[in-house]
Each structure stands twice: as C-alpha cells, then as structure tokens.
Scaffold this motif. Structure first.
Motif, PDB file in Angstrom:
ATOM      1  N   GLY A  85      27.646  38.649  69.105  1.00 50.22           N
ATOM      2  CA  GLY A  85      26.637  39.373  68.351  1.00 50.22           C
ATOM      3  C   GLY A  85      26.083  38.553  67.204  1.00 50.22           C
ATOM      4  N   GLU A  86      25.148  39.138  66.514  1.00 52.96           N
ATOM      5  CA  GLU A  86      24.490  38.480  65.377  1.00 52.96           C
ATOM      6  C   GLU A  86      25.516  38.167  64.280  1.00 52.96           C
ATOM      7  N   PRO A  87      25.661  36.904  63.881  1.00 51.73           N
ATOM      8  CA  PRO A  87      26.590  36.568  62.802  1.00 51.73           C
ATOM      9  C   PRO A  87      26.157  37.213  61.483  1.00 51.73           C
ATOM     10  N   THR A  88      27.127  37.611  60.692  1.00 55.20           N
ATOM     11  CA  THR A  88      26.856  38.187  59.382  1.00 55.20           C
ATOM     12  C   THR A  88      27.942  37.737  58.414  1.00 55.20           C
ATOM     13  N   THR A  89      27.705  37.929  57.135  1.00 49.33           N
ATOM     14  CA  THR A  89      28.725  37.583  56.150  1.00 49.33           C
ATOM     15  C   THR A  89      29.305  38.852  55.544  1.00 49.33           C
ATOM     16  N   LEU A  90      30.598  38.783  55.273  1.00 46.94           N
ATOM     17  CA  LEU A  90      31.330  39.849  54.603  1.00 46.94           C
ATOM     18  C   LEU A  90      32.130  39.227  53.468  1.00 46.94           C
ATOM     19  N   PRO A  91      32.527  40.025  52.482  1.00 44.73           N
ATOM     20  CA  PRO A  91      33.321  39.444  51.391  1.00 44.73           C
ATOM     21  C   PRO A  91      34.741  39.125  51.860  1.00 44.73           C
ATOM     22  N   ASP A  92      35.249  37.985  51.430  1.00 44.07           N
ATOM     23  CA  ASP A  92      36.645  37.636  51.662  1.00 44.07           C
ATOM     24  C   ASP A  92      37.399  38.078  50.408  1.00 44.07           C
TER      25      ASP A  92
END
Length: 177
Positions: free
Chosen positions: A79-86
C-alpha cells in the motif's frame, strides 16, 4: 579587575545567544510532559517511521480487446507508504531568544512531526534523520508482486533503510487461516 569584566562580558554574550536546541529525551519524560510539576519546556516531536501495508489485492491478468478484464489473480500488494511517529524516539525542541530575536521558524505537522526548520544553529544530526526518512524515493517501492498463494504475511510493516537496502519489520500481522 580586567579578568572580572572579561568573565562577565563572556557570560553575557553566552546568555544572549539565540537559537534552537533539539535534544533526545526519554520516553518517560515525553509521556509525563503534561503532568503538573513537569519541568519539560518546549515542543516534543518524534522521529518518523515509514510504514506500509502488505495485503492481498485482486489484479487483472488478462484483458479482452475492449479492455475488460477476463482473468483475475490474487497478488500481494504494498500500500501507499506513510509516516507515523516512533514513540520510542522523542525529541525536545526548545527555542531561546537571548537578547534579540531567536531567528527560528518551526513547523510541526499533525502534532508530532517536525516538517521544516529554519535556524542558524547546528542541528544537523537530527536533520540528517529527518532527511533519511523524508528523502526516501517512494516511487522505487513496487506496488504489487505476484504470488500464487496470496499474502502469507499480510500486515503493517515498518520500513528501515541501511545504505540502499530496505528491510520490512512487521508491526502488526493479520490473521490468515
């Protein structure tokens, strides 16, 4: 007496420095930042992690002359890559103005992600991390790959990069009978 004046002058110059400090902090400190009595002052941001979903997708294998799909297959798709908080990597941003303007512009997106920074101080270590995640060429990630059995390990994966190699680490794997 001259030594006293030069010490005081140096102290005044150092206290007058404006800029932005970006420092890693502990997860516990970030979690307790909004508690009464907390001594955390500044903005808390998190290092971004790139995530993507791998799941079964139906694709067209053969088309008729009119463009209608005649044969379908199941394939694994990214799927479409996305960023999340680490949340395991918090940073504290603290601006200091000294005697003049701080000369700092900060943009924080989605309440956690440092998206731009204009500052004259040296924060290159943290900015290198942002560039490493933000500079990933997402068009090179293949959206589908063929599989006769579907996706045996469908789920949400964290993408890590070392040199030019991408590694996917499972965060959540879907149940597949």
């Amino acid at each position: 007496m001259i030594k006293l004046y030069s010490t005081v002058f140096s102290a005044v110059l150092l206290s007058a420095c404006a800029g932005l400090n970006i420092d890693p902090i502990t997860v516990e400190k970030a979690q307790n930042a909004h508690q009464s009595g907390s001594k955390v002052e500044g903005y808390i941001v998190y290092q971004p992690m790139l995530v993507m979903e791998i799941a079964e997708k139906t694709i067209c294998v053969s088309r008729a002359e009119n463009g209608e799909c005649m044969e379908f297959a199941i394939a694994c798709g990214i799927g479409e890559p996305t960023t999340l908080p680490d949340y395991s990597k918090p940073y504290l941003l603290k601006s200091s103005s000294g005697f003049g303007k701080a000369g700092v512009e900060i943009n924080i997106d989605e309440g956690w992600k440092l998206t731009s920074l204009k500052d004259n101080s040296d924060n290159t270590g943290f900015l290198d991390i942002l560039a490493a995640v933000g500079g990933v060429e997402l068009s090179n990630i293949s959206p589908t790959f063929e599989s006769k059995t579907g996706c045996s390990k469908a789920g949400i994966y964290r993408a890590s990069f070392e040199k030019s190699e991408m590694t996917l680490t499972p965060l959540i794997q879907y149940y597949q009978p």
